[in-house]
Structures are given as structure tokens and as C-alpha cells.
Design a protein around this motif. Structure first.
Motif, short mmCIF file in Angstrom:
data_model
loop_
_atom_site.label_atom_id
_atom_site.label_comp_id
_atom_site.label_asym_id
_atom_site.label_seq_id
_atom_site.Cartn_x
_atom_site.Cartn_y
_atom_site.Cartn_z
N VAL A 42 -52.08 58.63 28.81
CA VAL A 42 -51.58 58.54 27.43
C VAL A 42 -52.41 57.54 26.64
O VAL A 42 -52.80 57.80 25.49
N ASN A 43 -52.71 56.40 27.24
CA ASN A 43 -53.55 55.42 26.55
C ASN A 43 -54.92 55.99 26.22
O ASN A 43 -55.44 55.80 25.13
N GLU A 44 -55.52 56.70 27.15
CA GLU A 44 -56.85 57.28 26.92
C GLU A 44 -56.79 58.33 25.82
O GLU A 44 -57.65 58.37 24.95
N LEU A 45 -55.77 59.18 25.85
CA LEU A 45 -55.65 60.21 24.81
C LEU A 45 -55.25 59.62 23.45
O LEU A 45 -55.38 60.28 22.43
N GLY A 46 -54.81 58.38 23.45
CA GLY A 46 -54.53 57.69 22.19
C GLY A 46 -55.79 57.48 21.37
O GLY A 46 -55.73 57.25 20.16
N ASN A 47 -56.95 57.60 22.02
CA ASN A 47 -58.24 57.48 21.33
C ASN A 47 -58.70 58.80 20.73
O ASN A 47 -59.78 58.86 20.17
N GLY A 48 -57.92 59.86 20.91
CA GLY A 48 -58.28 61.16 20.37
C GLY A 48 -58.41 62.20 21.48
O GLY A 48 -58.27 61.88 22.66
N PRO A 49 -58.66 63.45 21.08
CA PRO A 49 -58.77 64.53 22.07
C PRO A 49 -59.87 64.25 23.08
O PRO A 49 -60.90 63.67 22.75
N ARG A 50 -59.62 64.64 24.32
CA ARG A 50 -60.59 64.43 25.40
C ARG A 50 -60.65 65.66 26.28
O ARG A 50 -59.65 66.35 26.49
N ARG A 51 -61.82 65.88 26.83
CA ARG A 51 -61.98 66.91 27.85
C ARG A 51 -61.60 66.31 29.20
O ARG A 51 -61.57 65.08 29.36
N PHE A 52 -61.30 67.19 30.14
CA PHE A 52 -60.83 66.77 31.46
C PHE A 52 -61.75 65.72 32.09
O PHE A 52 -61.29 64.65 32.51
#
Length: 136
Positions: A42-52
Motif C-alpha cells: 500500500v505504501n509503495e502504491l501510494g506513489n502511483g500506479p506500479r507494474r508487478f
């Protein structure tokens, strides 16, 4: 002093604070959002969309299987969306939903609290372990 006098000013607690359905609901949510990988994803995706693989690289030690399970569970709970782009090979992005973004504040707060209090907790554990060993 009588027992009655000692209790004056004590607030009365309602008889039944345990409501099974509410406890179950809270327990389910906490088991999802309280695990280590969910908080980190969740913290990482808080920076925006991400690929796997971007998520995996950012988290370092997570296995492919655990990341897959974590993302699938977050998607199931409505916290993450998975978008497949029609390219060859297919491009897949993960992004927080509005519900997922609302989780960022408490998750970030817990992370900050943990970082700020890690040393104090470790010291408390050492003190406890030292005295617990002597309690016999």
C-alpha cells in the motif's frame, strides 16, 4: 474508607461490550491491512500506479508468490485495481482505489510510529526478558 466511597467517580462500563459481528468485521479488516506485506505494498502504491516487477524490486525481499497473493487480496477487498493493457506482452498495472488511498494515512502513521519507537520497544523487551528470566 468503604468500598462504596472508593468507587465514587468511577465510570460505569456497559455490561456487554463484545458484539460478535463487529469484532469479526474488525478482525477481518485488521488481518488484511495489518500484515507486513500489505502495509508495504500500500505504501509503495501510494506513489502511483506500479507494474508487478516495479513493486517487487521496491520491496526487495518479497517472493513472487507472496506479492501475487497480497495484490490479489488487496484487489478482492477493493483496495487495489489491476489494469491489463492490450500490448504484447500484456502490460499490467496496479493502483490504489479511493478506498485504498484512504488507507494510506493510518498505514503511514503506523509505519512512522514503528520507526520512531523501535529503539524504545527493543529496550523494553530487553528489560522484560531480563526480569522474566529471573521470575522463575
Amino acid at each position: 474508607m468503604t468500598a462504596r466511597a472508593k468507587q465514587e467517580g468511577t465510570k460505569r462500563i456497559p455490561g456487554n461490550l463484545h458484539v460478535a459481528d463487529e469484532c469479526r468485521a474488525v478482525s477481518e479488516v485488521l488481518s488484511r491491512v495489518g500484515d507486513k506485506w500489505t502495509i508495504l505494498v500500500v505504501n509503495e502504491l501510494g506513489n502511483g500506479p506500479r507494474r508487478f516487477n516495479e513493486i517487487r524490486r521496491a520491496l526487495g525481499s518479497i517472493s513472487q508468490r507472496m506479492l501475487t497473493l497480497t495484490l490479489r487480496n488487496l484487489e478482492r477487498d477493493g483496495l487495489v485495481t489491476r489494469t491489463v493493457f492490450p500490448t504484447i506482452p500484456p502490460k499490467v498495472e496496479y493502483e490504489l482505489t479511493a478506498l485504498g488511498r484512504s488507507l494510506l494515512v493510518p498505514v503511514s502513521g503506523i509505519g512512522l510510529w514503528a520507526r520512531q519507537n523501535r529503539d524504545a520497544i527493543q529496550e523494553a523487551r530487553k528489560r522484560f526478558d531480563a526480569t522474566a528470566g529471573n521470575a522463575g
